[in-house]
Design a protein around this motif. Sequence first.
Motif, PDB file in Angstrom:
ATOM      1  N   GLU A  39      30.449 -66.919  59.466  1.00 11.73           N
ATOM      2  CA  GLU A  39      30.878 -66.841  58.068  1.00 11.73           C
ATOM      3  C   GLU A  39      29.788 -67.431  57.186  1.00 11.73           C
ATOM      4  O   GLU A  39      29.220 -68.474  57.504  1.00 11.73           O
ATOM      5  CB  GLU A  39      32.174 -67.625  57.877  1.00 11.73           C
ATOM      6  CG  GLU A  39      32.682 -67.622  56.456  1.00 11.73           C
ATOM      7  CD  GLU A  39      33.906 -68.506  56.271  1.00 11.73           C
ATOM      8  OE1 GLU A  39      34.444 -68.465  55.163  1.00 11.73           O
ATOM      9  OE2 GLU A  39      34.298 -69.227  57.199  1.00 11.73           O
ATOM     10  N   LYS A  40      29.465 -66.759  56.113  1.00 10.14           N
ATOM     11  CA  LYS A  40      28.454 -67.254  55.186  1.00 10.14           C
ATOM     12  C   LYS A  40      29.039 -67.354  53.787  1.00 10.14           C
ATOM     13  O   LYS A  40      29.825 -66.516  53.356  1.00 10.14           O
ATOM     14  CB  LYS A  40      27.221 -66.343  55.166  1.00 10.14           C
ATOM     15  CG  LYS A  40      26.459 -66.327  56.476  1.00 10.14           C
ATOM     16  CD  LYS A  40      25.848 -67.665  56.788  1.00 10.14           C
ATOM     17  CE  LYS A  40      25.102 -67.627  58.112  1.00 10.14           C
ATOM     18  NZ  LYS A  40      24.630 -68.909  58.536  1.00 10.14           N
ATOM     19  N   GLU A  99      28.016 -67.544  49.797  1.00 10.12           N
ATOM     20  CA  GLU A  99      26.910 -67.187  48.915  1.00 10.12           C
ATOM     21  C   GLU A  99      26.862 -68.142  47.730  1.00 10.12           C
ATOM     22  O   GLU A  99      27.866 -68.376  47.059  1.00 10.12           O
ATOM     23  CB  GLU A  99      27.081 -65.753  48.427  1.00 10.12           C
ATOM     24  CG  GLU A  99      25.878 -65.242  47.677  1.00 10.12           C
ATOM     25  CD  GLU A  99      25.987 -63.757  47.413  1.00 10.12           C
ATOM     26  OE1 GLU A  99      26.227 -63.405  46.238  1.00 10.12           O
ATOM     27  OE2 GLU A  99      25.836 -62.971  48.360  1.00 10.12           O
ATOM     28  N   VAL A 144      19.468 -66.218  45.760  1.00  6.17           N
ATOM     29  CA  VAL A 144      20.756 -66.190  46.447  1.00  6.17           C
ATOM     30  C   VAL A 144      20.589 -66.895  47.789  1.00  6.17           C
ATOM     31  O   VAL A 144      19.725 -66.546  48.597  1.00  6.17           O
ATOM     32  CB  VAL A 144      21.259 -64.750  46.645  1.00  6.17           C
ATOM     33  CG1 VAL A 144      22.568 -64.744  47.422  1.00  6.17           C
ATOM     34  CG2 VAL A 144      21.441 -64.075  45.287  1.00  6.17           C
ATOM     35  N   GLN A 179      22.377 -68.122  51.318  1.00  3.57           N
ATOM     36  CA  GLN A 179      23.463 -67.898  52.269  1.00  3.57           C
ATOM     37  C   GLN A 179      23.620 -69.177  53.077  1.00  3.57           C
ATOM     38  O   GLN A 179      22.672 -69.625  53.710  1.00  3.57           O
ATOM     39  CB  GLN A 179      23.121 -66.728  53.204  1.00  3.57           C
ATOM     40  CG  GLN A 179      22.948 -65.410  52.510  1.00  3.57           C
ATOM     41  CD  GLN A 179      24.270 -64.838  52.025  1.00  3.57           C
ATOM     42  OE1 GLN A 179      25.299 -64.962  52.661  1.00  3.57           O
ATOM     43  NE2 GLN A 179      24.232 -64.214  50.860  1.00  3.57           N
ATOM     44  N   ALA A 187      21.118 -75.828  53.793  1.00  3.41           N
ATOM     45  CA  ALA A 187      21.079 -74.402  53.497  1.00  3.41           C
ATOM     46  C   ALA A 187      19.732 -73.994  52.897  1.00  3.41           C
ATOM     47  O   ALA A 187      19.183 -72.947  53.247  1.00  3.41           O
ATOM     48  CB  ALA A 187      22.224 -74.026  52.563  1.00  3.41           C
ATOM     49  N   SER A 236      17.104 -71.576  54.855  1.00  2.00           N
ATOM     50  CA  SER A 236      16.759 -70.299  54.227  1.00  2.00           C
ATOM     51  C   SER A 236      15.256 -70.084  54.131  1.00  2.00           C
ATOM     52  O   SER A 236      14.795 -68.977  53.901  1.00  2.00           O
ATOM     53  CB  SER A 236      17.358 -70.217  52.826  1.00  2.00           C
ATOM     54  OG  SER A 236      16.628 -71.049  51.939  1.00  2.00           O
ATOM     55  N   LYS A 242      34.132 -72.623  51.465  1.00  2.00           N
ATOM     56  CA  LYS A 242      34.456 -71.311  50.889  1.00  2.00           C
ATOM     57  C   LYS A 242      34.941 -71.454  49.452  1.00  2.00           C
ATOM     58  O   LYS A 242      34.902 -70.496  48.681  1.00  2.00           O
ATOM     59  CB  LYS A 242      35.480 -70.578  51.742  1.00  2.00           C
ATOM     60  CG  LYS A 242      36.801 -71.279  51.843  1.00  2.00           C
ATOM     61  CD  LYS A 242      37.748 -70.533  52.747  1.00  2.00           C
ATOM     62  CE  LYS A 242      39.046 -71.337  52.858  1.00  2.00           C
ATOM     63  NZ  LYS A 242      39.994 -70.715  53.744  1.00  2.00           N
ATOM     64  N   ASN A 296      32.169 -70.402  47.014  1.00  2.00           N
ATOM     65  CA  ASN A 296      31.531 -69.097  47.198  1.00  2.00           C
ATOM     66  C   ASN A 296      31.252 -68.447  45.839  1.00  2.00           C
ATOM     67  O   ASN A 296      32.131 -68.369  44.990  1.00  2.00           O
ATOM     68  CB  ASN A 296      32.421 -68.180  48.042  1.00  2.00           C
ATOM     69  CG  ASN A 296      31.702 -66.929  48.478  1.00  2.00           C
ATOM     70  OD1 ASN A 296      30.536 -66.975  48.864  1.00  2.00           O
ATOM     71  ND2 ASN A 296      32.380 -65.802  48.411  1.00  2.00           N
TER      72      ASN A 296
END
Length: 143
Positions: free
Chosen positions: A28-29, A31, A43, A45, A55, A59, A124, A127
């Motif tokens: 699950e990612k 954004e 952006v 993820q 993160a 990235s 989440k 997000n």
Amino acid sequence: MNSPFSAFTLKNQLPHSNIPRRRCYSTEKIEINLINRKGERLVLQAAPDDTILDAVIDSGMDIESFGVCEGTLGCSTCHVILDQPIFEIMEKICPPTAEEFDMLDMACGLTETSRLGCQLEVSKDINGCTIRIPQEVSDARNL
């Protein structure tokens, strides 16, 4: 010879540090829109339970001086600015500590919704949010 460190721990240490990174290998990612020091929207993820700093590092984003203490609360270079609703969510998920406030006191461009990226766990609930990195940076280790 048996080592007290597992292969997992050794592979997942912060660079140049003996501090293991807590890693989540979820598929699950989440954004996150990241506004870098130049004002560019990137952006990001992120996996749930990673920090914003993790993160950014994972990235491969090249953000000058971001997180130079590798998440040990030894600087203020991962200072980020959150929108008020996201700030309130993050306060519930990962409340700021006195140590974080001490480091933020030395950050450039401090706002009422400033936090350190190394202290913010991705969930989440954030997000699609937007996080800003101030244009100026100061390293609390040099003060």
